[in-house]
Design a protein around this motif. Sequence first.
Motif, PDB file in Angstrom:
ATOM      1  N   ILE A  71      25.548  61.950  46.103  1.00 17.04           N
ATOM      2  CA  ILE A  71      25.540  61.303  47.297  1.00 17.04           C
ATOM      3  C   ILE A  71      24.261  61.134  47.858  1.00 17.04           C
ATOM      4  CG2 ILE A  71      26.542  61.719  49.640  1.00 17.04           C
ATOM      5  CD1 ILE A  71      28.754  63.400  48.283  1.00 17.04           C
ATOM      6  N   LEU A  72      23.446  62.068  47.944  1.00 14.68           N
ATOM      7  CA  LEU A  72      21.987  61.845  48.470  1.00 14.68           C
ATOM      8  C   LEU A  72      21.377  60.642  48.056  1.00 14.68           C
ATOM      9  CD1 LEU A  72      20.990  65.496  48.921  1.00 14.68           C
ATOM     10  CD2 LEU A  72      21.418  63.988  50.801  1.00 14.68           C
ATOM     11  N   LEU A  73      21.268  60.493  46.368  1.00 14.62           N
ATOM     12  CA  LEU A  73      20.659  59.521  45.764  1.00 14.62           C
ATOM     13  C   LEU A  73      21.378  58.031  46.255  1.00 14.62           C
ATOM     14  CD1 LEU A  73      20.107  61.309  42.457  1.00 14.62           C
ATOM     15  CD2 LEU A  73      18.311  59.886  44.143  1.00 14.62           C
ATOM     16  N   ASN A  74      22.827  58.058  46.206  1.00 15.42           N
ATOM     17  CA  ASN A  74      23.414  56.926  46.552  1.00 15.42           C
ATOM     18  C   ASN A  74      23.052  56.377  47.847  1.00 15.42           C
ATOM     19  OD1 ASN A  74      25.657  55.046  45.901  1.00 15.42           O
ATOM     20  ND2 ASN A  74      26.774  55.852  47.427  1.00 15.42           N
ATOM     21  N   GLN A  75      22.785  57.402  48.816  1.00 18.89           N
ATOM     22  CA  GLN A  75      22.561  56.842  50.312  1.00 18.89           C
ATOM     23  C   GLN A  75      21.476  56.094  50.267  1.00 18.89           C
ATOM     24  OE1 GLN A  75      22.594  60.482  52.338  1.00 18.89           O
ATOM     25  NE2 GLN A  75      24.695  60.384  53.081  1.00 18.89           N
ATOM     26  N   ALA A  76      20.288  56.521  49.426  1.00 18.67           N
ATOM     27  CA  ALA A  76      19.088  55.843  49.461  1.00 18.67           C
ATOM     28  C   ALA A  76      19.309  54.442  48.772  1.00 18.67           C
ATOM     29  CB  ALA A  76      18.090  56.726  48.486  1.00 18.67           C
ATOM     30  N   ILE A  77      20.090  54.433  47.661  1.00 13.84           N
ATOM     31  CA  ILE A  77      20.478  53.072  46.865  1.00 13.84           C
ATOM     32  C   ILE A  77      21.181  52.326  47.689  1.00 13.84           C
ATOM     33  CG2 ILE A  77      21.729  52.266  45.046  1.00 13.84           C
ATOM     34  CD1 ILE A  77      21.037  54.917  43.501  1.00 13.84           C
ATOM     35  N   GLN A  78      22.095  52.593  48.617  1.00 18.31           N
ATOM     36  CA  GLN A  78      22.766  51.876  49.555  1.00 18.31           C
ATOM     37  C   GLN A  78      22.001  51.395  50.540  1.00 18.31           C
ATOM     38  OE1 GLN A  78      26.217  51.158  49.201  1.00 18.31           O
ATOM     39  NE2 GLN A  78      25.347  51.867  47.388  1.00 18.31           N
ATOM     40  N   GLU A  79      21.084  52.156  50.923  1.00 17.83           N
ATOM     41  CA  GLU A  79      19.827  51.522  52.231  1.00 17.83           C
ATOM     42  C   GLU A  79      18.662  51.075  51.755  1.00 17.83           C
ATOM     43  OE1 GLU A  79      19.314  55.293  54.077  1.00 17.83           O
ATOM     44  OE2 GLU A  79      21.518  55.679  54.662  1.00 17.83           O
ATOM     45  N   GLY A  80      18.767  50.682  50.524  1.00 23.90           N
ATOM     46  CA  GLY A  80      17.477  50.051  49.846  1.00 23.90           C
ATOM     47  C   GLY A  80      16.272  50.866  49.895  1.00 23.90           C
ATOM     48  N   ARG A  81      16.355  52.133  49.871  1.00 20.73           N
ATOM     49  CA  ARG A  81      15.109  52.979  50.205  1.00 20.73           C
ATOM     50  C   ARG A  81      14.513  53.127  48.687  1.00 20.73           C
ATOM     51  NH1 ARG A  81      16.019  57.922  52.200  1.00 20.73           N
ATOM     52  NH2 ARG A  81      18.422  57.646  52.164  1.00 20.73           N
ATOM     53  N   THR A  82      14.125  52.150  48.005  1.00 23.18           N
ATOM     54  CA  THR A  82      13.696  52.466  46.554  1.00 23.18           C
ATOM     55  C   THR A  82      12.691  53.620  46.578  1.00 23.18           C
ATOM     56  OG1 THR A  82      14.375  50.046  46.246  1.00 23.18           O
ATOM     57  CG2 THR A  82      12.908  51.161  44.434  1.00 23.18           C
ATOM     58  N   THR A  83      11.451  53.451  47.700  1.00 23.66           N
ATOM     59  CA  THR A  83      10.434  54.420  47.412  1.00 23.66           C
ATOM     60  C   THR A  83      10.724  55.824  47.535  1.00 23.66           C
ATOM     61  OG1 THR A  83       9.938  53.933  49.836  1.00 23.66           O
ATOM     62  CG2 THR A  83       8.736  52.707  48.114  1.00 23.66           C
ATOM     63  N   ASP A  84      11.933  56.126  48.081  1.00 24.48           N
ATOM     64  CA  ASP A  84      12.557  57.575  48.483  1.00 24.48           C
ATOM     65  C   ASP A  84      13.062  58.017  46.859  1.00 24.48           C
ATOM     66  OD1 ASP A  84      11.523  57.138  50.934  1.00 24.48           O
ATOM     67  OD2 ASP A  84      13.507  57.005  51.734  1.00 24.48           O
ATOM     68  N   ILE A  85      13.741  57.189  46.040  1.00 16.69           N
ATOM     69  CA  ILE A  85      14.287  57.577  45.112  1.00 16.69           C
ATOM     70  C   ILE A  85      13.696  58.871  44.128  1.00 16.69           C
ATOM     71  CG2 ILE A  85      15.394  57.029  42.804  1.00 16.69           C
ATOM     72  CD1 ILE A  85      16.306  54.408  44.506  1.00 16.69           C
ATOM     73  N   ARG A  86      12.444  58.376  43.955  1.00 15.00           N
ATOM     74  CA  ARG A  86      11.487  59.712  43.053  1.00 15.00           C
ATOM     75  C   ARG A  86      11.614  60.797  43.668  1.00 15.00           C
ATOM     76  NH1 ARG A  86       7.877  59.386  38.773  1.00 15.00           N
ATOM     77  NH2 ARG A  86       7.587  56.919  39.062  1.00 15.00           N
ATOM     78  N   LYS A 121      16.099  64.054  35.232  1.00 15.63           N
ATOM     79  CA  LYS A 121      14.947  63.606  36.085  1.00 15.63           C
ATOM     80  C   LYS A 121      14.064  62.996  35.252  1.00 15.63           C
ATOM     81  CE  LYS A 121      14.096  67.032  38.947  1.00 15.63           C
ATOM     82  NZ  LYS A 121      13.627  68.152  39.767  1.00 15.63           N
ATOM     83  N   THR A 122      14.127  61.764  34.624  1.00 12.70           N
ATOM     84  CA  THR A 122      13.469  61.239  33.608  1.00 12.70           C
ATOM     85  C   THR A 122      13.077  59.678  34.285  1.00 12.70           C
ATOM     86  OG1 THR A 122      15.289  59.763  32.870  1.00 12.70           O
ATOM     87  CG2 THR A 122      14.888  62.030  31.663  1.00 12.70           C
ATOM     88  N   GLU A 123      11.768  59.027  33.813  1.00 10.25           N
ATOM     89  CA  GLU A 123      11.558  57.682  34.088  1.00 10.25           C
ATOM     90  C   GLU A 123      12.663  56.874  33.864  1.00 10.25           C
ATOM     91  OE1 GLU A 123       8.576  57.095  35.687  1.00 10.25           O
ATOM     92  OE2 GLU A 123       8.550  59.352  35.864  1.00 10.25           O
ATOM     93  N   GLU A 124      13.485  56.970  32.706  1.00  8.33           N
ATOM     94  CA  GLU A 124      14.603  55.945  32.634  1.00  8.33           C
ATOM     95  C   GLU A 124      15.500  56.064  33.540  1.00  8.33           C
ATOM     96  OE1 GLU A 124      12.150  56.555  29.618  1.00  8.33           O
ATOM     97  OE2 GLU A 124      13.333  58.227  30.174  1.00  8.33           O
ATOM     98  N   VAL A 125      16.162  57.263  34.192  1.00 15.08           N
ATOM     99  CA  VAL A 125      16.977  57.330  35.237  1.00 15.08           C
ATOM    100  C   VAL A 125      16.413  56.713  36.535  1.00 15.08           C
ATOM    101  CG1 VAL A 125      18.589  58.707  36.547  1.00 15.08           C
ATOM    102  CG2 VAL A 125      18.389  59.083  33.977  1.00 15.08           C
ATOM    103  N   LEU A 126      15.131  57.239  36.683  1.00 15.97           N
ATOM    104  CA  LEU A 126      14.521  56.512  37.823  1.00 15.97           C
ATOM    105  C   LEU A 126      14.500  55.024  37.851  1.00 15.97           C
ATOM    106  CD1 LEU A 126      12.637  56.778  40.485  1.00 15.97           C
ATOM    107  CD2 LEU A 126      10.876  56.802  38.734  1.00 15.97           C
ATOM    108  N   ALA A 127      14.083  54.340  36.867  1.00 21.74           N
ATOM    109  CA  ALA A 127      14.264  53.022  36.655  1.00 21.74           C
ATOM    110  C   ALA A 127      15.447  52.379  36.705  1.00 21.74           C
ATOM    111  CB  ALA A 127      13.886  52.323  35.268  1.00 21.74           C
ATOM    112  N   LEU A 128      16.662  52.919  36.463  1.00 24.96           N
ATOM    113  CA  LEU A 128      18.098  52.484  36.791  1.00 24.96           C
ATOM    114  C   LEU A 128      18.268  52.467  38.206  1.00 24.96           C
ATOM    115  CD1 LEU A 128      20.813  51.480  36.058  1.00 24.96           C
ATOM    116  CD2 LEU A 128      21.499  53.796  35.635  1.00 24.96           C
ATOM    117  N   LEU A 129      18.000  53.619  38.790  1.00 20.59           N
ATOM    118  CA  LEU A 129      18.277  53.825  40.201  1.00 20.59           C
ATOM    119  C   LEU A 129      17.420  53.066  40.984  1.00 20.59           C
ATOM    120  CD1 LEU A 129      18.580  57.954  40.373  1.00 20.59           C
ATOM    121  CD2 LEU A 129      20.348  56.110  40.036  1.00 20.59           C
TER     122      LEU A 129
END
Length: 179
Positions: free
Chosen positions: A102-117, A131-139
């Motif tokens: 839910i926390l990650l999706n909120q960042a994705i919804q709000e376009g807060r790309t820099t907060d995802i890492r 917690k991998t670079e591949e999942v980070l790239a998708l998110l």
Amino acid sequence: FLLILISFSCKKKEELAIDRTTLTASEAIEQLKNPLTTKPLDWSNQDLTFLDEVGNKSIIGLGEATHGTKEFFEAKHRIFQYLVENHGFKIFAIEADLGESILLNQAIQEGRTTDIRSLMEEKMLFSWVWKTEEVLALLEWMSEYNKGKMNADKLQYVGIDCQMNNYYSNFILTYLEQY
């Protein structure tokens, strides 16, 4: 192997009618396979047109032989991207904790790309698995895709596991207090 299975599952019954008396299993696979390059993120849309056969489905499962394998998750990323861009898929559900998702999706919804890492580093509970670079790239791709889109057109990231209650109990309490 995953892509061969997808290929088999997408063929119509009549296309799978193989004369078992004349072909070995490896010969049958050879006839039905869809070869791809070894780098999933380099697959072109043309490489993935075999997915069009399942483009009208509501749910498509993408498994992996092992958690944390780079190529499996890159394949999921590229396949999801193709299905989003060519068939209107909007939700990526994963075996991850509901609350952290839910926390990650909120960042994705709000376009807060820099907060995802930082959210991944601080909040992800299945650390070694997702917690991998591949999942980070998708998110990050999902977040960038969502920028400027109406809510109905935005991609969603959903965790479907509830092993931990570090975060979602607070969401439930807040919801109950509101309603």
